[in-house]
Design an enzyme around this catalytic site. Structure first.
Site, PDB file in Angstrom:
ATOM      1  N   GLU A   1       0.878  -1.167   0.000  1.00  0.00           N
ATOM      2  CA  GLU A   1       0.000   0.000   0.000  1.00  0.00           C
ATOM      3  C   GLU A   1       0.914   1.214   0.000  1.00  0.00           C
ATOM      4  OE1 GLU A   1      -2.981  -0.139   3.040  1.00  0.00           O
ATOM      5  OE2 GLU A   1      -4.050  -1.768   2.048  1.00  0.00           O
TER       6      GLU A   1
ATOM      7  N   CYS B   1      -1.839   9.089   3.077  1.00  0.00           N
ATOM      8  CA  CYS B   1      -1.457   8.534   1.769  1.00  0.00           C
ATOM      9  C   CYS B   1      -2.519   8.753   0.709  1.00  0.00           C
ATOM     10  CB  CYS B   1      -1.129   7.047   1.902  1.00  0.00           C
ATOM     11  SG  CYS B   1      -2.509   6.048   2.520  1.00  0.00           S
TER      12      CYS B   1
END
Length: 464
Positions: free
Chosen positions: A212, A246
């Site tokens: 990720e 993020c």
């Protein structure tokens, strides 16, 4: 640290091989122990996060870390019987009357490498899913949040045997050794650059990975957008955790005619969310001076290339509580359009039509998230159909990650593999194919020696 690291891994590997099947009750027990840890020590964990950031409010940690963690654990506890159930598979005529199914088993030992920006959610979230799937888990949290990492290690050790779930602390050298262990699966959250290194280390042992990563997540403001609704949601998504997220909107694409009213609407939204910046306990500080210096470099480059950098508030004396910056007149050649920003800086670029937005996004690495604001369904559908991203939220930011049943993950440079819900459970699960042959199997009719009977049978099968 490295010898004990290998000893911990060996203990987990031995335990997983000694008991490869993990029943429902034990999985539930592990999840309930983790949930009890959060319930009993949530306040202490929030204080540890605050100590690492300098300024990060307990309500933000409760909302952005704890709430999503609890939702994910609750979803796993509720759905585990269904997720674990063997899945029957239809058997073709040529194999009748055999029966087939897919049996879901734990992989074994899962490594989790977590980042610093959401040090509870992004560490304990993947760990919880891996435990739900019946695995043993080794967790390596970030060295940039030492208080949180140390407390997690202590609390996990109080509730779990080391061969069941353990936390390994240490610096970059420990992280490198951790990534090189021959796990059954390695889950990493962090930057694309470090993700490449982790993937290379894992590949040496043929360890499958879930990555990720970050990336530059675009926010497309269509001409049909209601700015009064969009601006507060864009501002909140950008400034949550001071942009150290993020999936934060990294830049805005909007028609040039909307730039001035959008800038004004964003300024008003920031003023409502954060009436002050310096000294405001609700406005998170940058994690360290290194982060502040990096953002200053990006802004200096943009200003030097002619951008209009607008400061929406006043920085704290040490610069760690950095006021939001709106960068108008941003261009693709600027450094802040080449790197993931990961801070309270929002460039705005001109983009007149939905087709232009598609071309701009598709000319760059695939993003982890994409945001679209507007009412024009044709423009919306064009973007959904013609671009690829890890996930999408329409007319808001961030919230697709909060849905416990939606898969979350990247694509291309923003990562691979997914977490959350059943999709995450399956990422940590081996789906083993099983076929049970019947004593009345007709397969022998296709055994040699071949002859006219074989030809007649094959002709019959071809017609079917």
């Amino acid at each position: 640290m490295t010898p004990s690291l290998h000893a911990l891994f060996d203990a987990q590997r031995h335990a997983s091989r000694a008991a490869p099947e993990v029943g429902l009750e034990l999985r539930r027990d592990r999840l309930q122990r983790l949930r009890a840890l959060l319930q009993q020590h949530g306040g202490a964990l929030a204080r540890a996060v605050q100590a690492d950031f300098g300024v990060r409010s307990a309500p933000l940690t409760e909302i952005a870390d704890m709430l999503l963690l609890r939702d994910g654990i609750a979803e796993a506890l509720r759905a585990l019987p269904r997720w674990m159930r063997p899945r029957p598979v239809r058997t073709p005529l040529t194999l009748q009357p055999a029966r087939a199914w897919v049996q879901r088993q734990p992989l074994g030992v899962v490594g989790v490498m977590a980042p610093w920006n959401y040090p509870l959610l992004l560490a304990l979230g993947p760990a919880a899913t891996a435990l739900a799937a019946g695995n043993r888990v080794m967790l390596k949290p970030s060295e940039r949040t030492p208080h949180t990492s140390a407390l997690m290690a202590e609390l996990v050790a109080q509730r779990f045997a080391a061969d069941e779930f353990c936390v390994v602390t240490g610096g970059v050298d420990v992280a490198a050794a951790f990534a090189a262990l021959p796990f059954d699966h390695l889950f990493f959250t962090g930057s694309t650059a470090v993700g490449r290194q982790v993937a290379a280390a894992a590949a040496a042992n043929l360890v499958p990975t879930t990555l990720e990563l970050g990336g530059k997540s675009p926010c497309v403001v269509d001409a049909s957008c209601r700015l009064a609704e969009a601006a507060p949601r864009i501002a909140h998504g950008k400034l949550l955790n001071a942009g150290q997220t993020c999936i934060a909107p990294d830049y805005v694409l909007a028609p040039a005619a909307l730039h001035a009213p959008l800038a004004e609407a964003l300024a008003q939204a920031v003023a409502r969310l954060f009436p002050t910046i310096a000294g405001n306990p609700d406005y998170t500080a940058l994690v360290d001076e290194r982060q502040a210096r990096r953002l200053a470099r990006l802004l200096a480059d943009a200003a030097g290339r002619g951008a209009d950098v607008r400061v929406l508030g006043q920085d704290s004396a040490d610069g760690r509580q950095m006021a939001p910056r709106l960068v108008l007149g941003a261009t693709p050649d600027m450094a802040l359009m080449q790197e993931e920003i990961f801070g309270p800086v929002l460039p705005v670029l001109a983009c007149e039509r939905a087709a232009d937005a598609v071309r701009f996004i598709n000319a760059r690495p695939r993003p982890l998230a994409l945001y679209w604001f507007g009412e024009d369904r044709a423009a919306r559908d064009l973007l959904l159909q013609q671009t690829t991203s890890g996930g999408v939220t329409l007319n808001d930011t961030l919230v697709h990650i909060a849905h416990p049943r939606l898969p979350f993950g990247g694509v291309g440079d923003s990562g691979w593999g997914v977490s959350h819900g059943e999709a995450g459970f399956l990422r940590f699960t081996h789906e083993k194919a099983v076929l049970r042959q019947s004593r009345w199997s007709l397969g022998g009719l296709l055994h040699p020696p071949y002859g006219p009977r074989t030809e007649r049978l094959l002709a019959l099968l071809r017609r079917g």
